[in-house]
Design a protein around this motif. Structure first.
Motif, PDB file in Angstrom:
ATOM      1  N   LEU A  27      21.213  42.503   0.893  1.00 48.54           N
ATOM      2  CA  LEU A  27      20.333  41.548   0.205  1.00 48.54           C
ATOM      3  C   LEU A  27      18.927  42.107   0.013  1.00 48.54           C
ATOM      4  O   LEU A  27      18.214  41.672  -0.884  1.00 48.54           O
ATOM      5  N   GLU A  28      18.533  43.066   0.843  1.00 52.06           N
ATOM      6  CA  GLU A  28      17.193  43.645   0.733  1.00 52.06           C
ATOM      7  C   GLU A  28      17.004  44.394  -0.584  1.00 52.06           C
ATOM      8  O   GLU A  28      15.878  44.589  -1.020  1.00 52.06           O
ATOM      9  N   THR A  29      18.090  44.791  -1.242  1.00 55.27           N
ATOM     10  CA  THR A  29      17.952  45.465  -2.537  1.00 55.27           C
ATOM     11  C   THR A  29      17.584  44.477  -3.638  1.00 55.27           C
ATOM     12  O   THR A  29      17.103  44.885  -4.682  1.00 55.27           O
ATOM     13  N   TYR A  30      17.821  43.191  -3.405  1.00 52.81           N
ATOM     14  CA  TYR A  30      17.535  42.178  -4.425  1.00 52.81           C
ATOM     15  C   TYR A  30      16.155  41.536  -4.275  1.00 52.81           C
ATOM     16  O   TYR A  30      15.625  40.977  -5.226  1.00 52.81           O
ATOM     17  N   HIS A  31      15.600  41.575  -3.065  1.00 52.24           N
ATOM     18  CA  HIS A  31      14.260  41.019  -2.837  1.00 52.24           C
ATOM     19  C   HIS A  31      13.634  41.832  -1.717  1.00 52.24           C
ATOM     20  O   HIS A  31      14.182  41.919  -0.623  1.00 52.24           O
ATOM     21  N   ASP A  32      12.483  42.439  -1.971  1.00 49.72           N
ATOM     22  CA  ASP A  32      11.905  43.379  -1.010  1.00 49.72           C
ATOM     23  C   ASP A  32      11.029  42.727   0.055  1.00 49.72           C
ATOM     24  O   ASP A  32      10.606  43.394   0.983  1.00 49.72           O
ATOM     25  N   LYS A  33      10.766  41.443  -0.038  1.00 53.12           N
ATOM     26  CA  LYS A  33       9.880  40.799   0.932  1.00 53.12           C
ATOM     27  C   LYS A  33      10.625  39.876   1.905  1.00 53.12           C
ATOM     28  O   LYS A  33      10.053  38.933   2.430  1.00 53.12           O
ATOM     29  N   ILE A  34      11.885  40.147   2.170  1.00 52.21           N
ATOM     30  CA  ILE A  34      12.659  39.328   3.103  1.00 52.21           C
ATOM     31  C   ILE A  34      12.163  39.598   4.521  1.00 52.21           C
ATOM     32  O   ILE A  34      12.063  40.743   4.949  1.00 52.21           O
ATOM     33  N   ILE A  35      11.837  38.521   5.242  1.00 53.57           N
ATOM     34  CA  ILE A  35      11.364  38.652   6.619  1.00 53.57           C
ATOM     35  C   ILE A  35      12.555  38.792   7.569  1.00 53.57           C
ATOM     36  O   ILE A  35      12.674  39.783   8.291  1.00 53.57           O
ATOM     37  N   ASP A  36      13.408  37.788   7.596  1.00 49.56           N
ATOM     38  CA  ASP A  36      14.600  37.829   8.425  1.00 49.56           C
ATOM     39  C   ASP A  36      15.608  36.809   7.900  1.00 49.56           C
ATOM     40  O   ASP A  36      15.362  36.152   6.894  1.00 49.56           O
ATOM     41  N   ALA A  37      16.731  36.717   8.590  1.00 50.88           N
ATOM     42  CA  ALA A  37      17.779  35.784   8.164  1.00 50.88           C
ATOM     43  C   ALA A  37      18.396  35.127   9.391  1.00 50.88           C
ATOM     44  O   ALA A  37      18.476  35.733  10.461  1.00 50.88           O
ATOM     45  N   ASP A  38      18.808  33.881   9.224  1.00 50.05           N
ATOM     46  CA  ASP A  38      19.506  33.146  10.265  1.00 50.05           C
ATOM     47  C   ASP A  38      20.902  32.811   9.754  1.00 50.05           C
ATOM     48  O   ASP A  38      21.054  32.287   8.656  1.00 50.05           O
ATOM     49  N   VAL A  39      21.913  33.125  10.565  1.00 40.78           N
ATOM     50  CA  VAL A  39      23.293  32.839  10.187  1.00 40.78           C
ATOM     51  C   VAL A  39      23.902  31.946  11.266  1.00 40.78           C
ATOM     52  O   VAL A  39      23.897  32.299  12.449  1.00 40.78           O
ATOM     53  N   TYR A  40      24.380  30.783  10.858  1.00 45.10           N
ATOM     54  CA  TYR A  40      25.036  29.849  11.764  1.00 45.10           C
ATOM     55  C   TYR A  40      26.503  29.774  11.386  1.00 45.10           C
ATOM     56  O   TYR A  40      26.839  29.468  10.242  1.00 45.10           O
ATOM     57  N   LEU A  41      27.368  30.058  12.341  1.00 49.58           N
ATOM     58  CA  LEU A  41      28.807  30.020  12.117  1.00 49.58           C
ATOM     59  C   LEU A  41      29.389  28.848  12.894  1.00 49.58           C
ATOM     60  O   LEU A  41      29.143  28.704  14.085  1.00 49.58           O
ATOM     61  N   LYS A  42      30.176  28.006  12.201  1.00 45.48           N
ATOM     62  CA  LYS A  42      30.747  26.822  12.838  1.00 45.48           C
ATOM     63  C   LYS A  42      32.218  26.701  12.459  1.00 45.48           C
ATOM     64  O   LYS A  42      32.620  27.082  11.366  1.00 45.48           O
ATOM     65  N   VAL A  43      32.989  26.124  13.361  1.00 37.06           N
ATOM     66  CA  VAL A  43      34.376  25.783  13.080  1.00 37.06           C
ATOM     67  C   VAL A  43      34.456  24.266  13.096  1.00 37.06           C
ATOM     68  O   VAL A  43      34.131  23.632  14.091  1.00 37.06           O
ATOM     69  N   GLU A  44      34.879  23.701  11.958  1.00 33.19           N
ATOM     70  CA  GLU A  44      34.991  22.253  11.862  1.00 33.19           C
ATOM     71  C   GLU A  44      36.352  21.825  12.388  1.00 33.19           C
ATOM     72  O   GLU A  44      37.366  22.434  12.072  1.00 33.19           O
ATOM     73  N   ASN A  45      36.389  20.794  13.196  1.00 31.48           N
ATOM     74  CA  ASN A  45      37.647  20.332  13.775  1.00 31.48           C
ATOM     75  C   ASN A  45      38.365  19.387  12.817  1.00 31.48           C
ATOM     76  O   ASN A  45      38.328  18.176  12.955  1.00 31.48           O
ATOM     77  N   THR A  46      39.021  19.989  11.826  1.00 36.68           N
ATOM     78  CA  THR A  46      39.804  19.216  10.875  1.00 36.68           C
ATOM     79  C   THR A  46      41.166  19.873  10.715  1.00 36.68           C
ATOM     80  O   THR A  46      41.379  20.999  11.171  1.00 36.68           O
ATOM     81  N   SER A  47      42.068  19.188  10.066  1.00 33.71           N
ATOM     82  CA  SER A  47      43.396  19.755   9.846  1.00 33.71           C
ATOM     83  C   SER A  47      43.437  20.655   8.610  1.00 33.71           C
ATOM     84  O   SER A  47      44.444  21.293   8.330  1.00 33.71           O
ATOM     85  N   GLU A  48      42.339  20.708   7.869  1.00 30.57           N
ATOM     86  CA  GLU A  48      42.288  21.551   6.676  1.00 30.57           C
ATOM     87  C   GLU A  48      42.272  23.029   7.048  1.00 30.57           C
ATOM     88  O   GLU A  48      41.816  23.407   8.113  1.00 30.57           O
ATOM     89  N   LYS A  49      42.770  23.851   6.125  1.00 26.01           N
ATOM     90  CA  LYS A  49      42.753  25.306   6.357  1.00 26.01           C
ATOM     91  C   LYS A  49      41.339  25.860   6.206  1.00 26.01           C
ATOM     92  O   LYS A  49      40.975  26.813   6.885  1.00 26.01           O
ATOM     93  N   GLU A  50      40.565  25.298   5.301  1.00 25.39           N
ATOM     94  CA  GLU A  50      39.203  25.784   5.059  1.00 25.39           C
ATOM     95  C   GLU A  50      38.233  25.071   5.994  1.00 25.39           C
ATOM     96  O   GLU A  50      37.499  24.182   5.593  1.00 25.39           O
ATOM     97  N   ASN A  51      38.238  25.491   7.269  1.00 29.32           N
ATOM     98  CA  ASN A  51      37.395  24.824   8.250  1.00 29.32           C
ATOM     99  C   ASN A  51      36.320  25.726   8.851  1.00 29.32           C
ATOM    100  O   ASN A  51      35.642  25.349   9.786  1.00 29.32           O
ATOM    101  N   LYS A  52      36.132  26.937   8.291  1.00 29.16           N
ATOM    102  CA  LYS A  52      35.102  27.859   8.773  1.00 29.16           C
ATOM    103  C   LYS A  52      33.854  27.690   7.909  1.00 29.16           C
ATOM    104  O   LYS A  52      33.929  27.788   6.692  1.00 29.16           O
ATOM    105  N   ILE A  53      32.712  27.456   8.546  1.00 27.51           N
ATOM    106  CA  ILE A  53      31.471  27.217   7.819  1.00 27.51           C
ATOM    107  C   ILE A  53      30.459  28.311   8.159  1.00 27.51           C
ATOM    108  O   ILE A  53      30.219  28.590   9.335  1.00 27.51           O
ATOM    109  N   ALA A  54      29.869  28.893   7.125  1.00 34.20           N
ATOM    110  CA  ALA A  54      28.780  29.860   7.284  1.00 34.20           C
ATOM    111  C   ALA A  54      27.546  29.262   6.626  1.00 34.20           C
ATOM    112  O   ALA A  54      27.546  28.967   5.438  1.00 34.20           O
TER     113      ALA A  54
END
Length: 99
Positions: A27-54
């Motif tokens: 991502l630094e190639t697209y914007h040169d003034k990026i300070i930092d990034a926060d990534v939160y990963l969660k698993v939702e407790n549902t019966s659906e297959k798409e339950n991973k959240i970024a």
């Protein structure tokens, strides 16, 4: 780029951490003034297959860009989030350039 990662209710393996770091570094190639990034990963407790959240937040001076994606795997969610962030960062950079 410094990437702060937090996982909710599970532990992250090293391969996933390295994958996220590589994606976020690009991502630094697209914007040169990026300070930092926060990534939160969660698993939702549902019966659906798409339950991973970024939830990715990129800190740039004067503004933050946030993207939340839900998919089958964390890799897929992070991949979609970074491609959305690329477009958002390019728009911000163009907006700054025109002013």
């Amino acid at each position: 780029m410094k990437v702060n990662m937090q996982s909710v209710n599970f532990t992250v393996d090293r391969k996933l951490v390295d994958f996220i770091q590589r994606k976020m570094d690009k991502l630094e190639t697209y914007h040169d003034k990026i300070i930092d990034a926060d990534v939160y990963l969660k698993v939702e407790n549902t019966s659906e297959k798409e339950n991973k959240i970024a939830d990715v937040r990129v800190n740039i001076p004067g503004d933050d860009v946030m993207v939340k994606k839900q998919c089958r795997t964390f890799e897929e969610a992070v991949d979609e989030a970074t491609s959305t962030l690329q477009r958002a960062l390019l728009k911000r950079k163009e907006k700054v350039r025109t002013h």
